[in-house]
Design an enzyme around this catalytic site. Structure first.
Site, short mmCIF file in Angstrom:
data_model
loop_
_atom_site.label_atom_id
_atom_site.label_comp_id
_atom_site.label_asym_id
_atom_site.label_seq_id
_atom_site.Cartn_x
_atom_site.Cartn_y
_atom_site.Cartn_z
N ILE A 93 0.81 -1.22 0.00
CA ILE A 93 0.00 0.00 0.00
C ILE A 93 0.84 1.26 0.00
O ILE A 93 0.33 2.34 -0.32
CB ILE A 93 -0.99 0.04 1.18
CG1 ILE A 93 -0.27 -0.06 2.53
CG2 ILE A 93 -2.04 -1.05 1.05
CD1 ILE A 93 -1.21 0.08 3.73
N GLY A 99 10.19 3.19 4.95
CA GLY A 99 9.46 1.96 5.19
C GLY A 99 8.66 1.48 3.99
O GLY A 99 8.26 2.27 3.13
N ASP A 307 7.59 15.04 12.28
CA ASP A 307 7.03 14.83 10.94
C ASP A 307 5.51 14.91 10.98
O ASP A 307 4.81 14.07 10.41
CB ASP A 307 7.48 13.48 10.39
CG ASP A 307 7.46 13.44 8.86
OD1 ASP A 307 7.44 14.52 8.23
OD2 ASP A 307 7.46 12.33 8.29
#
Length: 439
Positions: A93, A99, A307
């Site tokens: 996804i 990551g 972030d």
């Protein structure tokens, strides 16, 4: 000396479960259930055999496959309405700088390659330990606004992901060359390949070919066709030319409804908001309250997420009102969803020191650094905010910056506004829908 628990900063240095040189933090049942569905040791025949395999096909034989009725709809791109996960597979996804993320059932599994020469495995646990620490120390409903990982595995061998990527890339190269009647070769130009793949990925004929070749050639329950171009950019980036895709971490999260940036006007109204701008006020207010409550905790006035942006805020179902008390006010959220802060990879709080953030920041920062970046990204993601003059004007108070003190929306200088700045801001009539339960 007392035994540390997950309410203490020292929790990040504990190793509750050891498997050889690996460590599991959190719920072993969740982790082992997910891991039992992964084959970390899968490998394939040499690429030259794959090339010889495709020599058995030509445009005519591919045409016969395309004419077949069988189609695996999980090989459509996930944003395509024709996509449907017909198998209990891992579906890719997202891939970002830090990551590679998959969905399986009601879980999200994130694989993070770690530069082990820079950090020890236990120095890469902030994404698990910081939210867990905050959740266990916050006392009110504000704790519901944090995404906690269910489990985290440290120092696992992740070479299978890069090997899988190369196998799928080679399959796609040879398949596209066969479709175009070209000479088969495993050499490629990034620009040419991406153009060819993007032109075909939504074609039903191409998906039929993938339905045939992916099981035959890849034979894996990990489906990386979705958003494959993002994975391509990750592995082919020049800064990773000499990267060793050896070890890293595996993190398991609950599956969210959406990330906050995916909500448009139509979806906002479907979720029960009067407008898209009201939805934006909602996520801003919930994040502001979360920060204020964190800063009330002892020794937590150094909290930084580093972030804070819409795509790091996830939306979940909310089955009961969320009530957060602040001074003499009560903020009541009766919405059917809640927002929750995610991705604490660069975060710090209390005594949990994060070397990643320590090495990136040259000056001292606090909550204002996060909200300065947050407001910039909100305005970029949602230009509709400008239509609400009062709200947009108020938000500009967070971004009174110049090119010399702000680079790509991030502060380069130290501006340490007290948290009372944020407290006063959310008391304005802009957020009257939620103050003292007016909504």
């Amino acid at each position: 000396m007392g035994v540390a628990n997950d309410s203490s900063p020292e929790y990040q240095w504990m190793s509750p479960h050891r498997l050889s040189d690996t460590v599991i933090l959190g719920d072993c049942l969740y982790f082992n259930n997910i891991m039992s569905q992964l084959d970390l040791h899968q490998n394939w025949a040499p690429s030259v055999r794959l090339l010889n395999y495709f020599k058995n096909f030509n445009r005519e034989t591919l045409l016969k496959i395309e004419e077949n009725d069988y189609i695996n709809s999980s090989f459509f791109q996930q944003k395509d309405k024709r996509f449907y996960p017909i198998n209990d597979d891992f579906y890719h996804i997202s891939t970002g700088g830090y990551g590679i993320v998959f969905k399986i059932d009601n879980y999200v599994v994130k694989f993070v390659f770690e530069a082990t020469k820079l950090y020890s495995p236990m120095e890469t646990t902030a994404e698990f330990t910081v939210p867990k620490f905050l959740y266990n120390n916050l006392k009110g409903d504000e704790k519901k606004l944090i995404v906690c990982a269910l489990a985290m595995g440290l120092n696992y061998k992740l070479t299978f992901l890069h090997t899988l990527y190369k196998r799928v890339l080679n399959m796609l190269l040879l398949l596209i060359q066969t479709m175009d009647g070209q000479e088969l070769s495993l050499r490629y130009s990034s620009k040419v390949f991406l153009k060819a793949f993007n032109e075909r990925k939504d074609s039903i004929k191409f998906v039929k070919l993938l339905s045939h070749f992916y099981p035959a050639v890849i034979n894996s329950n990990i489906n990386v066709i979705n958003y494959f171009n993002r994975m391509f950019h990750f592995f082919e980036h020049e800064k990773r030319t000499n990267y060793e895709y050896e070890r890293g971490n595996i993190i398991i999260f609950p599956l969210a409804l959406y990330s906050a940036d995916k909500v448009d006007t139509e979806l906002a109204i479907k979720l029960g908001f009067k407008s898209l701008v009201q939805y934006i006020k909602f996520i801003f207010l919930q994040m502001a309250l979360l920060y204020i409550k964190i800063y009330e905790l002892p020794r937590c006035d150094n909290f930084l997420h580093a972030d804070l942006k819409p795509d790091n805020i996830l939306l979940f179902d909310s089955n009961e009102p969320i009530i957060i008390h602040l001074k003499d006010k009560k903020f009541v959220f009766n919405e059917r969803i809640k927002s929750a802060l995610n991705d604490f990879d660069f975060s710090q709080v209390a005594g949990i020191i994060n070397k990643k953030i320590k090495n990136n920041f040259k000056v001292e920062h606090n909550w204002y650094y996060d909200f300065h970046f947050f407001v910039h990204t909100l305005l970029k993601t949602y230009p509709e905010i400008e239509k609400d003059i009062e709200f947009s004007t108020a938000l500009e108070e967070f971004i009174m910056c110049t090119k010399t003190d702000c680079d790509k929306y991030r502060l380069k200088v130290s501006i340490l506004h007290p948290i009372s700045f944020l407290e006063k801001f959310i008391m304005r009539d802009i957020f009257s829908d939620w103050i003292n339960g007016r909504n």
